[in-house]
Design an enzyme around this catalytic site. Structure first.
Site, PDB file in Angstrom:
ATOM      1  N   ARG A  50       0.806  -1.225   0.000  1.00 41.19           N
ATOM      2  CA  ARG A  50       0.000   0.000   0.000  1.00 41.19           C
ATOM      3  C   ARG A  50       0.839   1.275   0.000  1.00 41.19           C
ATOM      4  O   ARG A  50       0.396   2.320  -0.437  1.00 41.19           O
ATOM      5  CB  ARG A  50      -0.898   0.009   1.240  1.00 41.19           C
ATOM      6  CG  ARG A  50      -2.207  -0.688   0.986  1.00 41.19           C
ATOM      7  CD  ARG A  50      -3.126  -0.507   2.122  1.00 41.19           C
ATOM      8  NE  ARG A  50      -2.454  -0.844   3.376  1.00 41.19           N
ATOM      9  CZ  ARG A  50      -3.060  -0.906   4.549  1.00 41.19           C
ATOM     10  NH1 ARG A  50      -4.324  -0.620   4.656  1.00 41.19           N
ATOM     11  NH2 ARG A  50      -2.391  -1.229   5.639  1.00 41.19           N
ATOM     12  N   ASP A 178       4.362 -24.415   4.104  1.00 41.28           N
ATOM     13  CA  ASP A 178       4.746 -24.709   5.483  1.00 41.28           C
ATOM     14  C   ASP A 178       6.260 -24.728   5.422  1.00 41.28           C
ATOM     15  O   ASP A 178       6.852 -25.655   4.855  1.00 41.28           O
ATOM     16  CB  ASP A 178       4.216 -26.080   5.917  1.00 41.28           C
ATOM     17  CG  ASP A 178       4.559 -26.339   7.367  1.00 41.28           C
ATOM     18  OD1 ASP A 178       5.711 -26.086   7.757  1.00 41.28           O
ATOM     19  OD2 ASP A 178       3.678 -26.762   8.125  1.00 41.28           O
ATOM     20  N   HIS A 179       6.915 -23.706   5.965  1.00 42.01           N
ATOM     21  CA  HIS A 179       8.347 -23.585   5.663  1.00 42.01           C
ATOM     22  C   HIS A 179       9.169 -24.741   6.236  1.00 42.01           C
ATOM     23  O   HIS A 179      10.280 -24.975   5.812  1.00 42.01           O
ATOM     24  CB  HIS A 179       8.893 -22.217   6.086  1.00 42.01           C
ATOM     25  CG  HIS A 179       9.138 -22.043   7.537  1.00 42.01           C
ATOM     26  ND1 HIS A 179       8.156 -21.702   8.430  1.00 42.01           N
ATOM     27  CD2 HIS A 179      10.264 -22.151   8.283  1.00 42.01           C
ATOM     28  CE1 HIS A 179       8.670 -21.609   9.637  1.00 42.01           C
ATOM     29  NE2 HIS A 179       9.939 -21.888   9.585  1.00 42.01           N
ATOM     30  N   GLU A 217      12.071 -23.205  21.032  1.00 43.08           N
ATOM     31  CA  GLU A 217      12.638 -21.905  20.660  1.00 43.08           C
ATOM     32  C   GLU A 217      13.051 -21.164  21.919  1.00 43.08           C
ATOM     33  O   GLU A 217      12.343 -21.226  22.929  1.00 43.08           O
ATOM     34  CB  GLU A 217      11.598 -21.063  19.923  1.00 43.08           C
ATOM     35  CG  GLU A 217      11.209 -21.630  18.593  1.00 43.08           C
ATOM     36  CD  GLU A 217      10.186 -20.740  17.896  1.00 43.08           C
ATOM     37  OE1 GLU A 217      10.590 -19.829  17.179  1.00 43.08           O
ATOM     38  OE2 GLU A 217       8.984 -20.952  18.107  1.00 43.08           O
ATOM     39  N   ASP A 236      -0.295 -22.117  16.135  1.00 45.29           N
ATOM     40  CA  ASP A 236       0.865 -21.514  15.476  1.00 45.29           C
ATOM     41  C   ASP A 236       1.869 -22.574  15.013  1.00 45.29           C
ATOM     42  O   ASP A 236       2.479 -22.428  13.961  1.00 45.29           O
ATOM     43  CB  ASP A 236       1.547 -20.540  16.454  1.00 45.29           C
ATOM     44  CG  ASP A 236       2.677 -19.748  15.807  1.00 45.29           C
ATOM     45  OD1 ASP A 236       2.485 -19.270  14.671  1.00 45.29           O
ATOM     46  OD2 ASP A 236       3.752 -19.612  16.435  1.00 45.29           O
ATOM     47  N   HIS A 241       3.508 -27.130  11.321  1.00 39.77           N
ATOM     48  CA  HIS A 241       4.867 -27.695  11.295  1.00 39.77           C
ATOM     49  C   HIS A 241       4.935 -29.074  11.964  1.00 39.77           C
ATOM     50  O   HIS A 241       5.479 -30.018  11.413  1.00 39.77           O
ATOM     51  CB  HIS A 241       5.857 -26.778  12.004  1.00 39.77           C
ATOM     52  CG  HIS A 241       5.804 -25.352  11.528  1.00 39.77           C
ATOM     53  ND1 HIS A 241       5.599 -25.021  10.214  1.00 39.77           N
ATOM     54  CD2 HIS A 241       5.933 -24.163  12.178  1.00 39.77           C
ATOM     55  CE1 HIS A 241       5.605 -23.707  10.076  1.00 39.77           C
ATOM     56  NE2 HIS A 241       5.802 -23.162  11.256  1.00 39.77           N
TER      57      HIS A 241
HETATM   58  C1  BG6 Z   1       6.507 -19.829  12.429  1.00 43.55           C
HETATM   59  C2  BG6 Z   1       5.781 -19.489  13.689  1.00 43.55           C
HETATM   60  O1  BG6 Z   1       5.662 -20.513  11.557  1.00 43.55           O
HETATM   61  O2  BG6 Z   1       7.624 -20.656  12.731  1.00 43.55           O
HETATM   62  C3  BG6 Z   1       6.704 -18.777  14.660  1.00 43.55           C
HETATM   63  O3  BG6 Z   1       4.681 -18.648  13.381  1.00 43.55           O
HETATM   64  C4  BG6 Z   1       7.950 -19.609  14.897  1.00 43.55           C
HETATM   65  O4  BG6 Z   1       6.052 -18.539  15.897  1.00 43.55           O
HETATM   66  C5  BG6 Z   1       8.587 -20.024  13.576  1.00 43.55           C
HETATM   67  O5  BG6 Z   1       8.864 -18.816  15.636  1.00 43.55           O
HETATM   68  C6  BG6 Z   1       9.710 -21.021  13.811  1.00 43.55           C
HETATM   69  O6  BG6 Z   1      10.383 -21.279  12.602  1.00 43.55           O
HETATM   70  P1  BG6 Z   1      11.914 -21.734  12.587  1.00 43.55           P
HETATM   71  O7  BG6 Z   1      12.207 -21.982  11.167  1.00 43.55           O
HETATM   72  O8  BG6 Z   1      12.697 -20.601  13.170  1.00 43.55           O
HETATM   73  O9  BG6 Z   1      11.984 -22.965  13.443  1.00 43.55           O
END
Ligand code: BG6
Length: 490
Positions: A50, A178-179, A217, A236, A241
């Site tokens: 935007r 989904d990374h 984490e 989340d 994941h």
């Molecule tokens: C994200 C979550 O999908 O994955 C975050 O929304 C999380 O809360 C993150 O911190 C963790 O990803 P990675 O790759 O750092 O383990």
């Protein structure tokens, strides 16, 4: 050495182009792929958002972000000069009809290229942007759309998003990210299971005692607290994941790497997740929230102090004992846990095998331990197999646990690409195997919704844990009751 094959000429439009994800993950990932020669000269990266920015203003922001997010030796001027030429910026308020013209103009005449719309925006805009692309005639036969999580906050809202996007794009054009599926070690799990014959006969009930998945984490929720407070750790991290990791560990061998073969096997696992009664939800799930504590010797505040009104029962930690109702995994529990402000960033999958049925060895200094296969996702990606071995020495028969330890980085000696590098390349190549199909997302929500409903009806409490610990006491007691313990022991 990795083999870098260039991808066809493309236009990649990033909606949310000034946002955190674009700056921190997408542009650095694209910079790396460009640096390795995977982009042909005419390929363009078009950021849309935007803000009324000029192209130069935007490039200045990108340069700052790259300098911040790449290692010192990764940013170099020559590469930046090439990369910046690809980047364009268009102001576009996707909700305003007339605001699409700059983008439409820029894309005119480029209908033959691969066209990707990457939606790094709030999910409430996914339907709006899809409709905007359709309405402005921007969807071509080679178009793809990439959706970032969260895909809804429950089954119904996920269906709503899927329906809205599905009205404009065919399912095979939709890439739901989904990374975790782009992480090297997660893919290595497929190689470990299906490129080696050693594990398959043991990968089942009768040989495996249980499976553990930990995604820990050390960071807190920080700047995302407002968003996070509405969703919590279950939605989340577990819905996406962790359940994806469960699928890759538990699925049957797909008949090929074809995207639907892999996804057909994953969905069977999601559908076989045992539904839990309210009573089982109470005993098989643990909710935690971090209180003030210390990590690595540094004092950190508690979750409630990060909130404006200091009042919340949202979980920042969750542990679940889940079961998969099929022949392979019957009565083999999967214990999963994830949390913020745990002692370290540490994600791994542990497959623990059964004890030897009878020990022939005299009483030991170290008790006989079951074999464990540990797949480390981060940090120091690798695989470790723990076995019992005899300590060297002329007298006695002293045994102790030792590890066969493989570090991927040491073995392959290369920088590990970020998950987004892999995922972006798969989108550009048109391979959806590492992305979630609609039925997977919905099946995962279905199971997660039942847990949330159980928590709500039982008013399940959130247990406090000290930041820097391995979560609330209930998490260890859940395994303790089954005669088991988290690895590494909390
Ligand atoms: C994200 C979550 O999908 O994955 C975050 O929304 C999380 O809360 C993150 O911190 C963790 O990803 P990675 O790759 O750092 O383990």
């Amino acid at each position: 050495m990795a083999n870098f094959v260039p991808v066809d000429v493309f236009d990649l439009v990033i909606f949310g182009g000034t946002g955190d994800l674009a700056m921190r993950k997408l542009l650095p990932a694209l910079y790396h792929r460009d640096g390795d020669g995977q982009f042909l000269a005419d390929s363009r990266i078009i950021a849309a958002s935007r803000s009324e920015l000029s192209r130069d203003d935007y490039l200045a922001r990108v340069e700052t972000a790259l300098r911040q997010n790449l290692h010192d030796d990764e940013f170099n001027d020559a590469q930046w000069q090439t990369f910046r030429e690809r980047i364009h910026y268009v102001p576009c308020d996707v909700q305003v009809h007339d605001s699409w013209h700059s983008l439409t103009e820029l894309l005119a005449g480029a209908e033959g290229r691969v066209r990707v719309a990457y939606l790094a925006t709030a999910p409430s805009l996914f339907g709006v942007i899809s409709a905007g692309l359709k309405h402005n005639g921007l969807i071509t036969p080679t178009s793809r759309i990439v959706l970032e999580k969260p895909l809804g906050h429950d089954y119904d809202s996920a269906c709503e998003i899927n329906n809205a996007v599905g009205e404009c794009f065919a399912e095979n054009q939709i890439y739901r990210i989904d990374h975790y599926l782009g992480k090297e070690t997660v893919q290595n799990l497929l190689a470990l299971r299906f490129a080696n014959s050693l594990f398959e006969p043991l990968w089942r009930r009768g040989a495996v005692d249980h499976v553990q998945i930990t995604v820990a984490e050390d960071l807190g929720v920080g700047g995302r607290v407002e968003y996070f407070d509405k969703i919590g750790a279950l939605r989340d991290m577990v819905q996406n994941h962790i359940l994806q990791l469960v699928c890759l560990v538990a699925m049957e061998a797909p008949s090929s790497l074809h995207h639907d073969s892999v996804r057909d096997e994953k969905i069977k696992v999601l559908r076989a997740l045992r539904p839990m009664s309210p009573e089982q939800i109470r005993s098989n799930t643990v909710r935690g929230q971090y209180a003030a504590g210390a990590i690595d010797g540094n004092a950190v505040t508690g979750y409630l102090e990060e909130l404006d009104d200091g009042n919340s029962t949202t979980e920042t930690f969750v542990a679940i004992k889940l079961e998969i109702d099929n022949w392979r995994w019957s009565n083999v529990p999967f214990y999963v846990r994830t949390g913020k402000r745990l002692p370290e960033k540490h994600s791994e999958i542990v497959v623990e095998f059964q004890d030897v049925p009878h020990s022939i060895f005299p009483e030991q200094r170290f008790a006989l331990q079951p074999n464990r296969l540990t797949i480390r996702l981060q940090p120091d990606e690798g695989v470790k197999l723990s076995v019992m071995a005899k300590e060297p020495g002329p007298g006695g028969f002293d045994l102790r646990p030792v590890s066969l330890d493989l570090s991927f980085e040491e073995t392959f000696g290369i920088r590990y690409p970020d998950a987004y590098e892999r995922l972006l390349m798969e989108v550009l190549r048109g391979n959806p195997a590492l992305f979630m199909r609609r039925d997977e997302v919905e099946a995962a929500w279905h199971w997660i919704d039942s847990i949330i409903a159980g928590w709500q009806s039982a008013k399940q409490k959130v247990e406090s844990y000290v930041a820097g610990s391995w979560g609330p006491p209930g998490s260890s007691s859940m395994l303790d009751r089954d005669g088991r313990a988290w690895q590494p022991e909390a």
